[in-house]
Design a protein around this motif. Structure first.
Motif, mmCIF file in Angstrom:
data_model
loop_
_atom_site.group_PDB
_atom_site.id
_atom_site.type_symbol
_atom_site.label_atom_id
_atom_site.label_comp_id
_atom_site.label_asym_id
_atom_site.label_seq_id
_atom_site.Cartn_x
_atom_site.Cartn_y
_atom_site.Cartn_z
ATOM 1 N N GLU A 198 -7.305 34.664 16.001
ATOM 2 C CA GLU A 198 -5.955 34.485 16.547
ATOM 3 C C GLU A 198 -5.940 34.433 18.074
ATOM 4 O OE1 GLU A 198 -1.426 36.397 16.337
ATOM 5 O OE2 GLU A 198 -3.149 37.569 15.634
ATOM 6 N N TRP A 216 -4.705 26.077 10.962
ATOM 7 C CA TRP A 216 -4.001 27.026 11.830
ATOM 8 C C TRP A 216 -2.725 26.371 12.332
ATOM 9 C CZ3 TRP A 216 -5.089 32.066 13.512
ATOM 10 C CH2 TRP A 216 -6.262 32.621 12.977
ATOM 11 N N ASN A 254 -3.300 31.432 10.402
ATOM 12 C CA ASN A 254 -3.742 30.698 9.223
ATOM 13 C C ASN A 254 -3.110 31.369 8.010
ATOM 14 O OD1 ASN A 254 -5.220 33.047 8.995
ATOM 15 N ND2 ASN A 254 -7.221 32.045 8.805
ATOM 16 N N HIS A 270 -7.438 31.043 19.353
ATOM 17 C CA HIS A 270 -6.526 29.896 19.242
ATOM 18 C C HIS A 270 -5.450 29.957 20.319
ATOM 19 C CE1 HIS A 270 -7.710 27.764 15.504
ATOM 20 N NE2 HIS A 270 -8.264 28.930 15.211
#
Length: 323
Positions: free
Chosen positions: A69, A115, A96, A72
């Motif tokens: 997380e 995602w 996701n 990203h």
């Protein structure tokens, strides 16, 4: 080609190449190595402190999603030249399928390995780095939350404050939140803090951790602790103000400590870029980094451009000749 041409050292060429490289997928390596080590999630893929019998939802897929997380989020920040302040105040994140389920996010439905960005993430008490499950889980002992560890992480990692190590004889809090009896963890921590050997340091970071009590040991939202007692996410902060939850913490940092975060970010990025510990002679570059941030809406990529065009980055101090 620029190196062969002999103009790679020129600031305008370095800036152009930096902007080109920021669009490359390999920018993930910068997010992982710089921020992963700074914010202490680099090895979370190996994290095994969670009791999986008590928290069966915490499986390998969820652990991997927690680890991914912030990557990203940070890659998106770099590649879209967003504000560095989004790390603290951004009202969005990326999930996701396993992480969406863990967060209770129902209106975003990633498929397979996909995602997706979640906007208006405050609906789920998420957004930015602070309420990410990776940090909340990493800073919990496994069978309870830890306002101490979570608060220390905010103050030490994000705000750059030095906290001395605890004394060797410091008493330990119970390991299992469900076995605190009539006490809440907040009350047990207050008794612990009454020890004069502990009170000085705890006063500097406990409040920063207590505001996360609405998140359980694996970063899940909760209204009651593991002992069935209602959680309280309020905490007193310097200046006589009381803050509640992550939003209260964000507001306090914005008003009182944002400059500490910016200073820490600049120092971490310059040190990483130069591959060494900072020195007094680096202070002018740090000042320039902070100045450029405030004049470019805190765009994170401004910091990278300032580092690669700095005198320190373009020159290496010669080693003394052997006598």
């Amino acid at each position: 080609a620029h190196a062969a041409k002999g103009d790679l050292h020129q600031p305008q060429v370095l800036t152009a190449q930096t902007k080109r490289m920021l669009k490359d997928p390999r920018i993930r390596a910068l997010a992982l190595e710089l921020f992963g080590n700074w914010l202490d999630f680099r090895r979370f893929e190996e994290h095994n402190a969670v009791d999986r019998d008590r928290f069966p939802a915490f499986n390998d897929a969820l652990r991997q999603a927690m680890f991914e997380e912030p990557l990203h989020f940070l890659v998106d920040t770099f590649q879209n030249d967003k504000s560095a302040l989004d790390m603290l105040y951004g009202n969005y994140t990326f999930v996701n399928a396993p992480l969406a389920q863990h967060y209770g996010i129902t209106d975003v439905k990633p498929q397979g390995n996909e995602w997706k960005r979640v906007d208006s993430a405050d609906r789920y008490e998420r957004g930015g780095l602070l309420p990410m499950a990776v940090f909340l889980t990493k800073n919990s002992p496994g069978l309870r939350t830890s306002p101490v560890k979570r608060g220390y992480w905010v103050v030490r990692k994000l705000l750059g404050e030095y906290i001395p190590p605890p004394p060797a004889t410091v008493p330990q809090l119970p390991n299992d939140e469900s076995k605190l009896g009539n006490l809440t963890l907040r009350q047990a921590l207050a008794e612990h803090r009454s020890n004069p050997a502990c009170s000085g340091c705890h006063a500097r970071f406990d409040s920063y951790g207590l505001v996360f009590e609405g998140y359980g040991p694996t970063g899940e939202r909760r209204a009651k602790d593991l002992g069935g007692k209602p959680v309280d996410a309020k905490a007193p902060f310097p200046g006589g103000v009381e803050c509640t939850g992550v939003e209260g913490l964000r507001n306090f940092i914005r008003q009182k400590r944002q400059n500490h975060f910016i200073d820490t970010l600049c120092r971490k990025m310059l040190s990483y870029g130069l591959g060494r510990t900072l020195q007094l002679s680096d202070d002018p570059t740090l000042t320039e980094m902070q100045k450029r941030l405030t004049t470019t809406d805190y765009r994170l990529n401004t910091l990278l451009e300032t580092v690669v065009t700095s005198r320190q980055f373009r020159n290496r101090r010669a080693l003394p000749k052997a006598l």
